[in-house]
Design an enzyme around this catalytic site. Structure first.
Site, short mmCIF file in Angstrom:
data_model
loop_
_atom_site.label_atom_id
_atom_site.label_comp_id
_atom_site.label_asym_id
_atom_site.label_seq_id
_atom_site.Cartn_x
_atom_site.Cartn_y
_atom_site.Cartn_z
N PHE A 112 0.84 -1.20 0.00
CA PHE A 112 0.00 0.00 0.00
C PHE A 112 0.88 1.25 0.00
O PHE A 112 1.86 1.33 0.76
CB PHE A 112 -0.89 0.01 1.25
N LYS A 113 0.54 2.20 -0.83
CA LYS A 113 1.21 3.50 -0.82
C LYS A 113 0.30 4.45 -0.04
O LYS A 113 -0.65 4.99 -0.56
CB LYS A 113 1.42 4.02 -2.24
N TYR A 114 0.64 4.63 1.23
CA TYR A 114 -0.22 5.38 2.13
C TYR A 114 -0.15 6.88 1.84
O TYR A 114 0.86 7.41 1.38
CB TYR A 114 0.18 5.11 3.58
N GLU A 146 -2.99 5.86 -1.56
CA GLU A 146 -2.81 6.49 -2.86
C GLU A 146 -2.68 5.48 -3.99
O GLU A 146 -2.88 5.81 -5.14
CB GLU A 146 -1.54 7.36 -2.84
#
Length: 863
Positions: free
Chosen positions: A462-464, A628
């Protein structure tokens, strides 16, 4: 100090944006390419002509008063003016009445006609107004301003440059005029070769003639005072600089404003204002070390009266400055040197200068002493080849050390301790000093990811939507209080912003007695404390930036750790990501303190071994979440085919899964959920100009001209106009920030930008970065961006650009590049052929879109 000055300086059409090369020159000085003899630079440093002393003036006899007939002729008024300013004193300058019986300290000339601009060097006297066509009269001086030294050209080949020629008297400190000579050379060229030669020869000279000046010179060339993680900031506003210029020049506020409107650049304004000030008592020359020390004094001025103290120091420096020194002093104070010397160039030049300096003098072994003393006449092709090989090795070493330990002071000390060859041993990766982070390369789709990586194993994470953070922790001596530091993506120390994370790290040390030290890479994300649910970056941005107390915290956070670079004395950068991740998970399991403050967790991930369907499902989960998108990371180092795995031919190249500081590596790929439709990646673009809006947007700037960075020419080049995505409040903020006549907005192109065929109404100072999303990339006859990369006659433009948010975490040097733009266009052509109608002719009608977005906050995650 005894000064003569003009009361009012009326800008005329003959005034150039830059300095005039001679009094007789009527055309503006154009920025010229580097000339081998650099004779034009002599005019930067003042005229050597002595002033003509008229008879019966009283000055040539050394009298301290002005005769009454001279006073009447010049219409001298009594004004407050500073006495002689001692640069060795910390006290503020005192003032007295120039009309007192003690003598004339400064006179003010009231011009009955528009005064003419004096000599560039400011050594021929003040030009008095003249109503005839005869040459203007000049007021005589008792002591002429000493012209700056004539240095040998710096832009020549380092093998030709004679470093043995003494540039200043032996055993004396390096004068600031030498550094200004280098800055003027850099400012006069866009050639990367000349820029590197100039920096290399400058640093070689300092190494050879005054080594204590090397460190402050590196900082002054870098337009900073200290390492990026240091809290040292000038903290000086334009008003302080303007007041100082006005005070030493005697110009009225309206005259100074006219100069700003004419020149735009504060350094040019200071140079022009100072060029008409003459001193009867010469000041000692400025030294590089002293200038840096005074800038540090400005930065350390705090509390009540700090603005006055800073202004006094600025005045001291400007009074002592000669010729071009005034221009670059003020540019340094304004944090805008306007030279093409970026960090990479400075590090490259430092490495070359070290190679060309005898290593025995640096404290290391000198394996081939003959190489360092060869001249252009004696050097052979074999020696030149050896030196170029040493250049390559030294550049790689210096850059590697710097990105892991970005501190010039420590690097210079390490060089003098053990020489170049052992630099990495004396300046290692250190807990408490941030290293530059690894960056991800953008991709358009999962299809492209598999196209790039083929069957190589990878992890999707996950791209936080948070703030990237590098966390350093080390246990105190004898198991005392641990030391914790938190650094941003740009290495700024933000420890005081997150006291809850500091408390979290201290709890981890208590839970793990065997843990001694570590450096982890992570994302700080705002969460709901009740269930741990993710919140947006806007929620996180509501926290104060520094000096936060635990009791003041209203927004809870989670530290999502995703990489481990250092653990208990072991540097892990060379380990593959699979090993680093395994150590991270074993040493730092998820943790929630008993007081339920900040928590630690691992990023949610899925591995490619689970199959493409699992990766697709994980991608859909990322789209539906508050993240994101995804980060795709290669687990183990391997090789890939240069032309793509699907083509089945072409050479194979290595692809490393190691941690690569300050590199946008192909082993880390980012895929944002915005990529589902439209362009495969958002672009980081710089606003460089605008037009006056129409209709409802009258009074606002719309459209805005956007640019990307051209790494080949080291400048910003215009790409497209943008009218979408702005809220009304953002328009108002933009008008206030880019107000006409301010330091940020000019009707003339004052800054280093290439607008191509675009002709905006006004030009913006290029120092902001905006995130922009568009439909696709098209060929354009107006834009010059990527000209020659995809077409010999057309550049590239962005169709239907839309503003997303301001990127406060990025600098213009980190904006998207023309190479990146060209690569998107090429990838785009592989999916669908562009039609002739796609070409953007640069015309954009300022129509009202269906809806307008709201300006978002800064995204400090991996951009």
């Amino acid at each position: 100090m005894f000064n003569l000055k003009l009361a009012q300086l009326q800008p005329t059409a003959a005034m150039s944006k830059r300095a005039q090369p001679s009094p007789s020159t009527s055309q503006p000085l154009k920025r010229a390419k580097f000339a081998s003899d650099q004779s034009s630079l002599k005019t930067f440093f003042g005229s050597s002509q002595r002033p003509i002393l008229p008879p019966n003036s009283g000055v040539e006899k050394g009298r301290n008063s002005v005769p009454e007939q001279v006073r009447k002729q010049l219409n001298i008024k009594k004004i407050a003016t500073p006495d002689i300013i001692d640069l060795t004193s910390d006290s503020e300058p005192t003032f007295r009445d120039c009309g007192s019986e003690n003598g004339l300290s400064q006179v003010q000339v009231q011009a009955t006609a528009a005064p003419q601009v004096g000599d560039v060097g400011g050594s021929s006297g003040v030009i008095l107004p003249s109503r005839s066509n005869r040459p203007p009269k000049r007021l005589p001086m008792k002591n002429d301003i000493t012209p700056l030294p004539n240095y040998q050209p710096l832009g020549v080949d380092p093998f030709v440059y004679d470093v043995q020629e003494s540039p200043w008297p032996a055993n004396e400190p390096a004068p600031y005029s030498f550094l200004v000579h280098a800055l003027a050379t850099l400012s006069g060229t866009r050639s990367r070769t000349i820029i590197l030669n100039t920096l290399t020869n400058t640093l070689r000279t300092l190494l050879n003639w005054h080594r204590p000046s090397l460190l402050p010179s590196l900082y002054l060339l870098s337009n900073c005072l200290s390492p990026p993680y240091s809290p040292v900031e000038l903290g000086i506003g334009s008003s302080v600089i303007s007041k100082a210029i006005q005070h030493i020049s005697g110009l009225t506020s309206s005259a100074l404003r006219r100069l700003y409107n004419s020149f735009g650049d504060p350094g040019d304004v200071a140079f022009e204002a100072k060029s008409n000030v003459r001193t009867l008592v010469p000041h000692p020359p400025l030294m590089i070390v002293a200038v840096h020390d005074y800038l540090l004094k400005i930065a350390n001025s705090k509390g009540q009266g700090a603005a006055k103290q800073k202004q006094a120091i600025v005045e001291k420096l400007l009074v002592a400055a000669k010729g071009e020194e005034s221009r670059y002093l003020v540019r340094t104070l304004s944090l805008n040197l306007r030279v093409g010397a970026v960090r990479t160039s400075i590090l490259t030049a430092l490495a070359r200068a070290l190679v060309l300096t005898s290593q025995t003098s640096l404290g290391g072994p000198d394996r081939d002493h003959s190489l360092y003393h060869a001249t252009s006449q004696s050097i052979s092709s074999v020696q030149r080849e050896k030196l170029h090989e040493k250049f390559i090795q030294a550049e790689a070493l210096v850059k590697k050390v710097f990105v892991q330990h970005p501190n010039y002071e420590h690097i210079i000390a390490g060089l003098f301790k053990g020489g170049l060859d052992s630099l990495d041993l004396h300046v290692p990766l250190t807990v408490g000093i941030p290293l530059h982070p690894t960056l991800g390369s953008p991709t358009r789709s999962l299809y492209e990811i598999y196209e790039r990586l083929g069957d190589l194993p990878f992890a999707a994470e996950f791209k936080y939507d948070g703030q990237r953070a590098q966390i350093h922790g080390v246990r105190g001596v004898n198991s005392g209080n641990p030391s914790v530091h938190i650094f941003s993506r740009h290495l700024e120390d933000m420890t005081t912003k997150y006291p809850d994370i500091v408390h979290l790290v201290k709890c981890i040390f208590q839970q793990q007695p065997q843990l001694q030290s570590f450096i982890i890479d992570s994302e700080i994300v705002a969460i709901d404390p009740s269930d741990g649910g993710l919140k947006s970056f806007q929620e996180l941005s509501n926290r104060a930036r520094k000096g936060v107390e635990m009791s003041d915290i209203k927004v809870s956070v989670c530290v999502y750790a995703f990489d481990l670079m250092y653990i208990d004395g072991e540097v892990l950068l060379a380990q593959p990501f699979r090993e680093r991740r395994s150590l991270l998970r074993s040493h730092f399991p998820p943790f929630l303190p008993s007081d339920k403050g900040a928590r630690l967790d691992h990023v949610e991930s899925c591995e490619s071994d689970a199959g493409k369907d699992a990766i697709e499902e994980f991608w859909q989960k990322a789209i539906e979440s508050r993240s994101e998108g995804l980060m795709i990371k290669l687990l183990s180092s391997d090789t890939i085919q240069e032309d793509g795995m699907r083509k089945g031919n072409g050479k194979r190249k290595p692809l490393s899964a190691t941690y690569e500081p300050d590199k946008r590596t192909s082993a880390w790929l980012k895929l944002k959920k915005d990529y589902v439709v439209g362009l495969g990646d958002t672009l980081d673009m710089v606003p460089i100009g605008a037009w006056h809006g129409n209709g409802r947007k009258a009074g606002w700037w719309s459209p805005v001209l956007l640019a990307v960075r051209d790494p080949r020419n080291d400048c910003l080049v215009a790409v497209c106009k943008c009218i979408s995505g702005f809220s009304d409040s953002f328009y108002k903020e933009m008008v206030a920030y880019y107000s006409e006549g301010s330091d940020n907005c000019s009707r003339q192109p004052l800054w280093e930008t290439d607008t191509g065929g675009f002709r905006p109404d006004v030009y913006f100072r290029p120092h902001k970065v905006w995130e922009i999303r568009g439909a696709d990339i098209t060929l354009s006859p107006v834009s010059l961006a990527a000209l020659g990369l995809v077409s010999s006659s057309r550049g590239l433009s962005l169709r239907f650009p839309r503003f997303i948010k301001t990127r406060d975490d990025k600098l213009p040097e980190q904006a998207s590049t023309t190479d990146f733009l060209a690569q998107i266009w090429k990838d785009q052509q592989g999916q669908s052929k562009a039609t002739a109608g796609d070409a953007d002719d640069g015309d954009l009608v300022d129509i009202e879109p269906d809806s307008e977005g709201v300006a978002g906050g800064a995204d400090e995650s991996d951009g």
